[in-house]
Design an enzyme around this catalytic site. Sequence first.
Site, short mmCIF file in Angstrom:
data_model
loop_
_atom_site.label_atom_id
_atom_site.label_comp_id
_atom_site.label_asym_id
_atom_site.label_seq_id
_atom_site.Cartn_x
_atom_site.Cartn_y
_atom_site.Cartn_z
N GLU A 148 0.69 -1.21 -0.32
CA GLU A 148 -0.05 -0.13 0.36
C GLU A 148 0.43 2.38 0.01
O GLU A 148 1.76 1.57 1.14
CB GLU A 148 -0.90 0.25 0.92
CG GLU A 148 -1.76 1.24 1.95
CD GLU A 148 -2.57 0.81 3.14
OE1 GLU A 148 -3.38 1.96 2.59
OE2 GLU A 148 -2.77 0.86 3.62
N GLU A 247 -12.10 2.93 5.28
CA GLU A 247 -11.38 3.16 6.68
C GLU A 247 -10.87 4.15 6.34
O GLU A 247 -10.16 5.38 6.19
CB GLU A 247 -9.99 2.19 5.62
CG GLU A 247 -8.64 2.44 7.08
CD GLU A 247 -7.16 2.27 6.11
OE1 GLU A 247 -6.42 1.15 7.32
OE2 GLU A 247 -7.23 2.44 5.01
#
Length: 261
Positions: A148, A247
């Site tokens: 990520e 998120e």
Amino acid sequence: MTYTVNCSIILTELPLLERPAAVKAAGYDAVEFWWPFSEAVPSDGEVDAFVNAVQDADVQLTGLNFFAGNMGGGDRGLVSWVGREDEFADNIDVVVGIGERLGTKAFNALYGNRLEGVDPQAQDDLAVKNLAAAGRAVAKIGGIVLLEPVSGMDTYPLKTAADALAIIERVKDEEGVDNVKLLADYYHLAVNGDDVPAVIAAHAADFGHIQIADAPGRGEPGTGDLPLDDWIADARAGGYAGVIGLEYKPTQADPFAWTRA
């Protein structure tokens, strides 16, 4: 199953082990977590309590992070951390064990910050080895490793999709491991100035996971100005068939009100 709720950033007013049940009560059936323990290798009792909390809530754990160090203190992963190789290796075993018990298939490996006095090339070389080891381990339970780009930390070297994809390509070319995939967090990519539509157009079919938050602010969709619905639709059209990770940092009492609007 459209959304999976990240219980490490949402519902933080509740004790961690109560959050899966709260997600279920809110009408969702999937959760994801950052590493939910303070150490790379927690006790068997801690692991059992976590697994039981997820199972008792009758939700699916769709994603779990590897141990990332002291997140509150600024750490962002052990993958490239020279000197903590054994700790990461030991954590892989625990992660796979939890994944096997809960049917989890996606495991996010935060890359780690640049270390003062350590050659960046040495960090990247270690990262390739560690990601390959993680990939081989989770492949045994049908899993993938996620990599990520992250915003907010100048010392974190993966800021764009291209940064992460270059490492993923090295893992494939040098180690023969092809189950390391891009985690496309639209918030991080946008805040870092990446061309999100171009990333989606080129790579959506190969995304390992998508996470969302709005910008500025990292709040829920609708609190900023990112075209998140369009980007999700474009990724779906481009071949992404997975869940969407929520998120974000809620800005109101009901963190899921926007999904019902």
